[in-house]
Design a protein around this motif. Structure first.
Motif, PDB file in Angstrom:
ATOM      1  N   ARG A  19       0.816  -1.211   0.000  1.00 24.57           N
ATOM      2  CA  ARG A  19       0.000   0.000   0.000  1.00 24.57           C
ATOM      3  C   ARG A  19       0.853   1.266   0.000  1.00 24.57           C
ATOM      4  O   ARG A  19       0.465   2.280  -0.599  1.00 24.57           O
ATOM      5  N   GLU A  20       1.988   1.221   0.651  1.00 22.47           N
ATOM      6  CA  GLU A  20       2.849   2.418   0.695  1.00 22.47           C
ATOM      7  C   GLU A  20       3.298   2.801  -0.713  1.00 22.47           C
ATOM      8  O   GLU A  20       3.210   3.963  -1.115  1.00 22.47           O
ATOM      9  N   ALA A  21       3.739   1.819  -1.492  1.00 22.06           N
ATOM     10  CA  ALA A  21       4.170   2.090  -2.863  1.00 22.06           C
ATOM     11  C   ALA A  21       2.987   2.486  -3.737  1.00 22.06           C
ATOM     12  O   ALA A  21       3.110   3.330  -4.623  1.00 22.06           O
ATOM     13  N   ALA A  22       1.838   1.888  -3.472  1.00 22.70           N
ATOM     14  CA  ALA A  22       0.651   2.182  -4.273  1.00 22.70           C
ATOM     15  C   ALA A  22       0.231   3.633  -4.128  1.00 22.70           C
ATOM     16  O   ALA A  22      -0.233   4.255  -5.091  1.00 22.70           O
ATOM     17  N   GLU A  23       0.394   4.189  -2.942  1.00 14.38           N
ATOM     18  CA  GLU A  23      -0.062   5.548  -2.681  1.00 14.38           C
ATOM     19  C   GLU A  23       1.022   6.594  -2.879  1.00 14.38           C
ATOM     20  O   GLU A  23       0.767   7.793  -2.768  1.00 14.38           O
ATOM     21  N   ARG A  24       2.218   6.138  -3.207  1.00 16.65           N
ATOM     22  CA  ARG A  24       3.311   7.075  -3.487  1.00 16.65           C
ATOM     23  C   ARG A  24       3.203   7.540  -4.937  1.00 16.65           C
ATOM     24  O   ARG A  24       2.989   6.744  -5.839  1.00 16.65           O
ATOM     25  N   VAL A  25       3.363   8.834  -5.188  1.00 14.30           N
ATOM     26  CA  VAL A  25       3.271   9.380  -6.538  1.00 14.30           C
ATOM     27  C   VAL A  25       4.670   9.639  -7.081  1.00 14.30           C
ATOM     28  O   VAL A  25       5.500  10.240  -6.413  1.00 14.30           O
ATOM     29  N   GLU A  26       4.921   9.164  -8.293  1.00 17.61           N
ATOM     30  CA  GLU A  26       6.251   9.290  -8.896  1.00 17.61           C
ATOM     31  C   GLU A  26       6.145   9.818 -10.327  1.00 17.61           C
ATOM     32  O   GLU A  26       6.483   9.125 -11.272  1.00 17.61           O
ATOM     33  N   LEU A  27       5.654  11.051 -10.479  1.00 14.09           N
ATOM     34  CA  LEU A  27       5.464  11.556 -11.831  1.00 14.09           C
ATOM     35  C   LEU A  27       5.414  13.075 -11.856  1.00 14.09           C
ATOM     36  O   LEU A  27       4.772  13.703 -11.016  1.00 14.09           O
ATOM     37  N   THR A  28       6.106  13.678 -12.830  1.00 17.30           N
ATOM     38  CA  THR A  28       6.029  15.109 -13.097  1.00 17.30           C
ATOM     39  C   THR A  28       5.653  15.282 -14.558  1.00 17.30           C
ATOM     40  O   THR A  28       6.274  14.689 -15.439  1.00 17.30           O
ATOM     41  N   LEU A  29       4.638  16.092 -14.832  1.00 15.09           N
ATOM     42  CA  LEU A  29       4.136  16.239 -16.197  1.00 15.09           C
ATOM     43  C   LEU A  29       4.468  17.611 -16.771  1.00 15.09           C
ATOM     44  O   LEU A  29       4.556  18.599 -16.038  1.00 15.09           O
ATOM     45  N   PRO A  30       4.623  17.709 -18.099  1.00 13.14           N
ATOM     46  CA  PRO A  30       4.884  18.992 -18.749  1.00 13.14           C
ATOM     47  C   PRO A  30       3.642  19.854 -18.779  1.00 13.14           C
ATOM     48  O   PRO A  30       2.520  19.350 -18.735  1.00 13.14           O
TER      49      PRO A  30
END
Length: 455
Positions: free
Chosen positions: A399-410
């Protein structure tokens, strides 16, 4: 031998497009068995339908990290991250090699016709969440099968269900009867058969997004070589400051360049615009050409062909026996819809999201990729990769990895935060572009495939 428990069953992934294959790669990384069901004969079947169109995202943004790990031992070399692939490049240099690594974890020629809980229709509550899913499929030879699954990830995209020409979301009067003169795809004017269809002809292009920009630019190039070629651009709204997208302010330069190509086509006379035109009917004249009629009674001069590029919508009929929570307007997951509403957001202003926004009342079923966006066209491939990373972590119990956000968008660079979309009639005050399209060769707003897709 006893039957396998639900936890021992595979996770069924629907669609062997970019997002479906990435989901399989993430499941393998988590030690979970995937089974990918693809209606077409190869990986990226829908992507191959627009093989001639270039993405406006570079290679660095259209491959998935977990997929790269699977490919690395095979000697696969990542293409130059600064270059822009065509749909054909994407399929041949990335999707098919990835599918080859997955091997028999993919079944081609297999169409999903239904998904349900074993022994439970959508009405029954008792013991529902303890039952595995039953996925109904039909093979290309007509035979049928039932597949048990612990979870279902639907990455089937929206490519097979383009939106119609009618301004009310339904087909215009006469649209179906005129199918021989109407296309819902960006034409490949380098193909001799397709070229003959549009060369020297008058073609209406209906739509205001990246797909329409692409078609206008292609037809303008054709007009420079073939006398008599002309495009009539049908816009449901007027032409304003942001009609052509973000231009030089767009952080995806190729996307901005595409809008400028469309602007050039209009300003140099290769295309003329009919603004505020909400199509109600398509009528045949005495020569068999089409006359488009607006709701206000306006009638355009006859055209030989019509290209309808008004966006896409999800095919939900085979999910009728599972309990989905969908927004009534966008047909996207309820928690996701406010984040992708094209009245407010462009590709770059969509907040990165994962399992929390993509969950439904029915546990362990997820719509991902372009399909998760319903009728909103602001989808990027990297968004889909983040979606399946989060979902597979949740399926694995992390669940920890599932709720972690790893993205930056242009950022889109469109004034006022107005969205980029293929059907501007669905938003309030914008006339932007779509989410995928290109530089010198052009790129398209992908309303992804029977597989899936993105920019």
């Amino acid at each position: 031998m006893s039957a396998p428990t639900t936890g021992q069953l595979p996770v069924v992934v629907i669609g062997a497009g970019p997002i479906g294959l990435a989901a399989a790669a993430h499941l393998i990384e988590r030690g979970i068995e995937p089974l990918v069901l693809e209606a077409g004969p190869s990986a990226g079947t829908a992507v191959r339908d627009w093989a001639h169109v270039r993405l406006f995202s570079p290679w660095a943004e259209v491959t998935d990290p977990a997929a790269e790990k699977l490919l690395s031992p095979t000697g696969w070399v990542h293409p130059d991250g600064t270059t822009y692939p065509t749909g054909g490049d994407w399929a041949e240099a990335y999707l098919q090699p990835l599918a080859d690594v997955l091997g028999d974890k993919i079944r081609y020629g297999t169409t999903v016709t239904g998904v349900a809980r074993a022994g439970r229709d959508r009405i029954v509550d008792s013991g529902r969440n303890e039952q595995p899913f039953t996925v109904h499929v039909q093979r290309h030879d007509g035979s049928e099968e039932r597949i048990a699954a612990r979870a279902v990830i639907d990455a089937s995209g929206t490519w097979s269900t383009p939106s119609p020409m009618g301004s009310n979301g339904l087909p215009a009067l006469g649209e179906k009867a005129s199918a021989d003169r109407i296309s819902y795809r960006v034409p490949d004017v380098k193909d001799p058969v397709v070229r003959a269809r549009y060369a020297g002809k008058r073609t209406a292009v209906v739509g205001s997004g990246a797909s329409a920009f692409t078609a206008l630019a292609y037809l303008a190039d054709l007009a420079k070589e073939e006398d008599g070629t002309h495009a009539v651009w049908i816009l449901r709204r007027g032409i304003g400051a942001d009609t052509y997208g973000g231009g030089e302010a767009d952080q995806l330069p190729a996307r901005g360049a595409l809008g400028l190509r469309a602007k050039d086509a209009v300003e140099n006379g290769y295309a003329s615009a009919a603004t505020g035109f909400r199509t109600q009917a398509a009528e045949r004249d005495a020569d068999g050409r089409l006359v488009l009629v607006a709701e206000d009674g306006r009638r355009l001069d006859p055209v030989d062909e019509v290209i309808v590029l008004t966006g896409f919508r999800p095919e939900l009929s085979f999910l009728s026996e599972v309990r989905l929570g969908l927004d009534e307007r966008l047909q996207a997951p309820t928690a996701l819809a406010p984040l992708i509403d094209p009245n407010v957001h462009s590709c770059g202003t969509v907040y990165p999201h994962g399992v929390n926004e993509l969950s439904h009342p029915e546990q362990d079923i997820y719509l991902v990729g372009m399909k998760s966006y319903g009728r909103a066209p602001t989808f990027l491939a990297m968004t889909g990769y983040e979606q399946v990373r989060s979902i597979t972590a949740a399926i694995a119990g992390d669940r920890e990895a599932a709720e972690r956000v790893e993205l930056t968008l242009p950022d889109s660079g469109v004034c006022g935060g107005a969205g980029l979309f293929d059907d501007p009639d669905t938003v309030q005050d914008s006339t932007g572009g779509g989410c995928c399209a290109a530089p010198s060769t052009l790129q398209i707003g992908i309303g992804a495939p029977a597989s899936s897709g993105g920019c």
